[in-house]
Structure formats: structure tokens, C-alpha cells
Design an enzyme around this catalytic site. Structure first.
Site, PDB file in Angstrom:
ATOM      1  N   VAL A 125       1.464  -8.891   1.453  1.00 26.48           N
ATOM      2  CA  VAL A 125       0.870  -7.567   1.635  1.00 26.48           C
ATOM      3  C   VAL A 125       1.957  -6.557   1.975  1.00 26.48           C
ATOM      4  CG1 VAL A 125      -0.799  -6.241   2.980  1.00 26.48           C
ATOM      5  CG2 VAL A 125      -1.172  -8.664   2.605  1.00 26.48           C
ATOM      6  N   CYS A 126       1.809  -5.350   1.430  1.00 24.57           N
ATOM      7  CA  CYS A 126       2.623  -4.211   1.850  1.00 24.57           C
ATOM      8  C   CYS A 126       1.693  -3.002   1.933  1.00 24.57           C
ATOM      9  CB  CYS A 126       3.790  -3.977   0.887  1.00 24.57           C
ATOM     10  SG  CYS A 126       3.288  -3.464  -0.749  1.00 24.57           S
ATOM     11  N   ALA A 127       2.224  -1.831   2.040  1.00 19.33           N
ATOM     12  CA  ALA A 127       1.381  -0.640   2.198  1.00 19.33           C
ATOM     13  C   ALA A 127       0.536  -0.360   0.959  1.00 19.33           C
ATOM     14  CB  ALA A 127       2.243   0.566   2.537  1.00 19.33           C
TER      15      ALA A 127
END
Length: 135
Positions: free
Chosen positions: A93-95
């Protein structure tokens, strides 16, 4: 045979347009990103581990409950110590989803078998009204 020879351009245009109509479907099948709801199912059914590849500052603002922060620039060095079993599903996950796609390629190169990138990242997670934590 005469029809094919007389209308070769028409046939080429038809084949080309068919190819470009099918291309997005094939590209979508190649992507292994998962939706937020699929990620929740993976976490619950397969004990998937959520790895947040954002910076420590971004992680402190908000992150998925139970996520482990391993910034993208440290992923190759730290992932093996965070997740020892390479058959456990990883949800990266990232932004917004772009860094997690790069992280997915890195994790696969390191030998992890089930690696997923969260489509839309933490933004999509929040839009699905799923819980987040603050550090």
C-alpha cells in the site's frame, strides 16, 4: 481468395481495430492489483500482511490498521526481516497506488509468491470507508 486480395486493407483495418479493442482487457488481466474489499478478504482468509511503503511521516498521518511501515527505499533490505515466510500473501500500500506497484515488482524479484498492490492506495481504502489508524 480473390476477396482477400482485393480487400486486404479492409481486413487489416478490421484486425487492427479488434486488437486495440481487446488490448485493455489483456492489460487489465496482467495487473495483479486488488481492490480494498479484496484486500480485506485476503487479510481475513489468508492472513495477508499489509506493508505500507509510504515514508514514515506519511505513515504517521494515517495507515491501514495492522500495517507495517517499510518505506519503498528500504524495501529490499528490510522486507525479508519483516515477512520471513515467502508464501504469505503481501498487500502493498502507498498513498495512491503508484509506489506500491514498484514495490510489488521488487517483492516478486525477492521471491515472494503472492504479492498484491492495493489499487488506488490508501485513498481508495478511505473512500471505501474502511478503518485507518494514526501513529
Amino acid at each position: 481468395m480473390k476477396f482477400i486480395l482485393d480487400n486486404w486493407m479492409l481486413i487489416a483495418v478490421a484486425l487492427g481495430s479488434g486488437f486495440f479493442l481487446v488490448l485493455p482487457v489483456v492489460q487489465g488481466a496482467a495487473a495483479t492489483g486488488i481492490s480494498p474489499n479484496e484486500a480485506v478478504q485476503c487479510m481475513n482468509r489468508e492472513k495477508g500482511v499489509v506493508i505500507d511503503v509510504c515514508s514514515a511521516e506519511e505513515f504517521a498521518v494515517s495507515h491501514i490498521n495492522g500495517a507495517v511501515n517499510v518505506p519503498l527505499d528500504q524495501l529490499e533490505g528490510r522486507l525479508a526481516s519483516v515477512v520471513k515466510n515467502k508464501s504469505v500473501p503481501l498487500i502493498l500500500v502507498c498513498a495512491a497506488g503508484s509506489r506500491s506497484k514498484r514495490a510489488q515488482a521488487m517483492a516478486q524479484k525477492l521471491g515472494y509468491e503472492k504479492v498484491h498492490s492495493l489499487q488506488g492506495g490508501l485513498k481508495a481504502w478511505k473512500e471505501a470507508n474502511l478503518p485507518v489508524s494514526k501513529a
